[in-house]
Design a protein around this motif. Structure first.
Motif, PDB file in Angstrom:
ATOM      1  N   SER A   1      96.585  82.273  19.073  1.00  0.00           N
ATOM      2  CA  SER A   1      96.568  81.723  20.431  1.00  0.00           C
ATOM      3  C   SER A   1      97.161  82.684  21.458  1.00  0.00           C
ATOM      4  O   SER A   1      96.674  82.795  22.589  1.00  0.00           O
ATOM      5  CB  SER A   1      97.310  80.386  20.481  1.00  0.00           C
ATOM      6  N   HIS A   2      98.219  83.378  21.071  1.00  0.00           N
ATOM      7  CA  HIS A   2      98.864  84.335  21.985  1.00  0.00           C
ATOM      8  C   HIS A   2      97.901  85.469  22.321  1.00  0.00           C
ATOM      9  O   HIS A   2      97.777  85.872  23.491  1.00  0.00           O
ATOM     10  CB  HIS A   2     100.134  84.896  21.352  1.00  0.00           C
TER      11      HIS A   2
ATOM     12  N   GLU B   1      95.175  84.258  24.719  1.00  0.00           N
ATOM     13  CA  GLU B   1      95.681  84.102  26.086  1.00  0.00           C
ATOM     14  C   GLU B   1      95.868  85.453  26.770  1.00  0.00           C
ATOM     15  O   GLU B   1      95.465  85.634  27.928  1.00  0.00           O
ATOM     16  CB  GLU B   1      97.005  83.337  26.051  1.00  0.00           C
TER      17      GLU B   1
ATOM     18  N   LYS C   1      93.801  86.764  30.100  1.00  0.00           N
ATOM     19  CA  LYS C   1      94.605  87.061  31.297  1.00  0.00           C
ATOM     20  C   LYS C   1      94.445  88.511  31.725  1.00  0.00           C
ATOM     21  O   LYS C   1      94.365  88.827  32.919  1.00  0.00           O
ATOM     22  CB  LYS C   1      96.081  86.763  31.030  1.00  0.00           C
TER      23      LYS C   1
ATOM     24  N   TYR D   1      92.200  76.973  21.778  1.00  0.00           N
ATOM     25  CA  TYR D   1      93.000  77.988  22.472  1.00  0.00           C
ATOM     26  C   TYR D   1      92.239  78.549  23.680  1.00  0.00           C
ATOM     27  O   TYR D   1      92.799  78.714  24.768  1.00  0.00           O
ATOM     28  CB  TYR D   1      93.348  79.149  21.534  1.00  0.00           C
TER      29      TYR D   1
ATOM     30  N   THR E   1      93.252  77.995  27.717  1.00  0.00           N
ATOM     31  CA  THR E   1      93.541  79.162  28.551  1.00  0.00           C
ATOM     32  C   THR E   1      92.612  79.217  29.749  1.00  0.00           C
ATOM     33  O   THR E   1      93.056  79.461  30.879  1.00  0.00           O
ATOM     34  CB  THR E   1      93.411  80.454  27.722  1.00  0.00           C
TER      35      THR E   1
END
Length: 310
Positions: free
Chosen positions: A54-55, A58, A62, A98, A102
Motif C-alpha cells: 500500500s505504501h 501511494e 503521488k 489501495y 489513494t
C-alpha cells in the motif's frame, strides 16, 4: 490538484500484460504522457511496483501525479484463481483497494477493469446494473474488486469486458491465440467446447474505449459507475478454433464440438454484455472482426504452417 496533475498524464497498472501493453500504446499515440507499472515483467520502460504494498502504491501515484489511473493489473486465469485464491485476493482485491483509496484521496479519476464473469450467464445480455452472481472464484474476486473500488472511490468507473485477445508475446498469452495449439495438433482428435458462448474482443478496441473515456473526463465530462464493452460477434471455443484453422488454410477435421461445459472450472453459459450505456457516452469504436484480428495476432508465430514459438 496542482498544475502537474492537470496535465494529460495516465498511470496504467499491469502495463506488461496483454491489455496493459495496448492501453499504454493507445494513450501514448493520442497525446497522453503514460507511466506503466509492472512487477514480474518490469523493464526500462515500465516502473517496477508491487501493488500489494500500500505504501508503494501511494508513493508512486503521488510522485507521478496522473490525471487518470487505469487499473488493469489482475490475475485473470480462472483455473489459476481456483487453485490460488489467497494470493489472488491480495492482487485482485487488496491492491485494488489501495489504488482506489489513494485515487479518491487525491481526487484522481480511476477506471477499474473487470469481467463479464461477475454474472452467472442465465439471463443475457447483461446491463451494467443487473445483479451479479459469479460462478467461479475469478468472478468472485473481480466482483469484490468492483465493490472495493466503488466503496473507496464513489466517483470511479468500472469497465467490464469479456474474453480478450490481441498481439501476444507468447502463443499461450491469450485465450484466443492459445487455440492455435489445437489446430496444429492434427494427428489427434480434439473435442473443443461448443457450449459456452464467448464474445472475443480485441484489446485495441478496449484500449480505444478507455482512452476515449479518459479524454472525456479530461475535457470535463462527468460520468462514473458501471459500464460494459464487448464485441458483438458471438462464438464458442469450438467455433473460434475452426475460424483460426480456416483463416490460416489449415485442416480442422480433427476438431470436434463438445456440447457440454468444460469440467475444470465452472464458467457461465452466456455472459453477453449490453454496451448501450457506453455508446451513450459518445464512444465510437469500429469492432475488429475475429477472423481478421486473430490472423494478424498469429502471423508472427507462423512460418509454413508451423508454430515457431509456444
Amino acid at each position: 490538484m496542482n498544475n502537474a496533475a492537470s496535465e494529460m498524464k495516465a498511470l496504467v497498472t499491469g502495463a506488461s500484460g496483454l491489455l496493459g501493453r495496448a492501453i499504454v500504446k493507445e494513450f501514448e499515440a493520442n497525446g497522453w504522457n503514460v507511466l506503466g507499472l509492472a512487477f514480474s515483467r518490469s523493464s526500462a520502460k515500465l516502473k517496477k511496483v508491487d501493488l500489494r504494498d500500500s505504501h508503494c502504491v501511494e508513493e508512486t501515484i503521488k510522485s507521478f501525479e496522473p490525471y487518470v489511473v487505469i487499473h488493469s493489473a489482475a490475475e485473470r486465469r480462472a483455473d489459476v484463481v481456483e487453485q490460488c485464491a489467497g494470493s489472488v485476493q491480495r492482487l485482485n482485491v487488496d491492491a485494488t483497494t489501495y489504488i482506489a483509496k489513494t485515487c479518491a484521496a487525491l481526487k484522481i479519476p480511476l477506471i477499474y477493469i473487470s469481467t463479464n464473469y461477475v454474472f452467472d450467464g442465465k439471463n443475457p445480455p447483461y446491463k451494467p446494473q443487473d445483479k451479479p452472481n459469479p460462478l467461479n472464484k475469478y468472478g468472485l474476486s473481480k466482483l469484490a474488486g468492483e465493490r472495493a473500488t466503488l466503496a473507496a472511490h464513489p466517483g470511479s468507473i468500472v469497465l467490464r469486458v469479456p474474453l480478450l485477445y490481441g498481439p501476444v508475446e507468447r502463443i499461450n498469452e491469450s485465450g484466443g491465440t492459445y487455440l492455435y495449439n489445437y489446430v496444429i495438433q492434427s494427428s489427434q482428435v480434439k473435442h473443443v467446447c461448443n457450449y459456452q458462448q464467448r464474445f472475443p474482443t480485441h484489446i485495441q478496441d478496449v484500449s480505444s474505449v478507455l482512452r476515449q473515456m479518459a479524454d472525456k473526463l479530461y475535457k470535463g465530462e462527468k460520468f462514473h459507475g458501471l459500464f460494459h464493452w464487448s464485441s458483438s460477434e458471438q462464438h464458442t471455443k469450438y467455433s473460434m478454433t475452426v475460424c483460426i484453422a480456416k483463416v490460416l488454410g489449415l485442416s480442422h477435421k480433427h476438431i470436434l464440438p463438445q456440447e457440454t461445459p468444460d469440467q475444470v472450472t465452472p464458467r457461465p453459459h452466456n455472459v453477453q454484455l449490453d454496451v448501450s450505456d457506453t455508446l451513450a457516452l459518445g464512444i465510437k469504436v469500429t469492432e475488429t472482426p475475429f477472423d481478421e484480428g486473430i490472423q494478424e495476432c498469429l502471423k508472427p508465430f507462423i512460418k509454413g504452417g508451423n508454430l515457431l514459438e509456444k
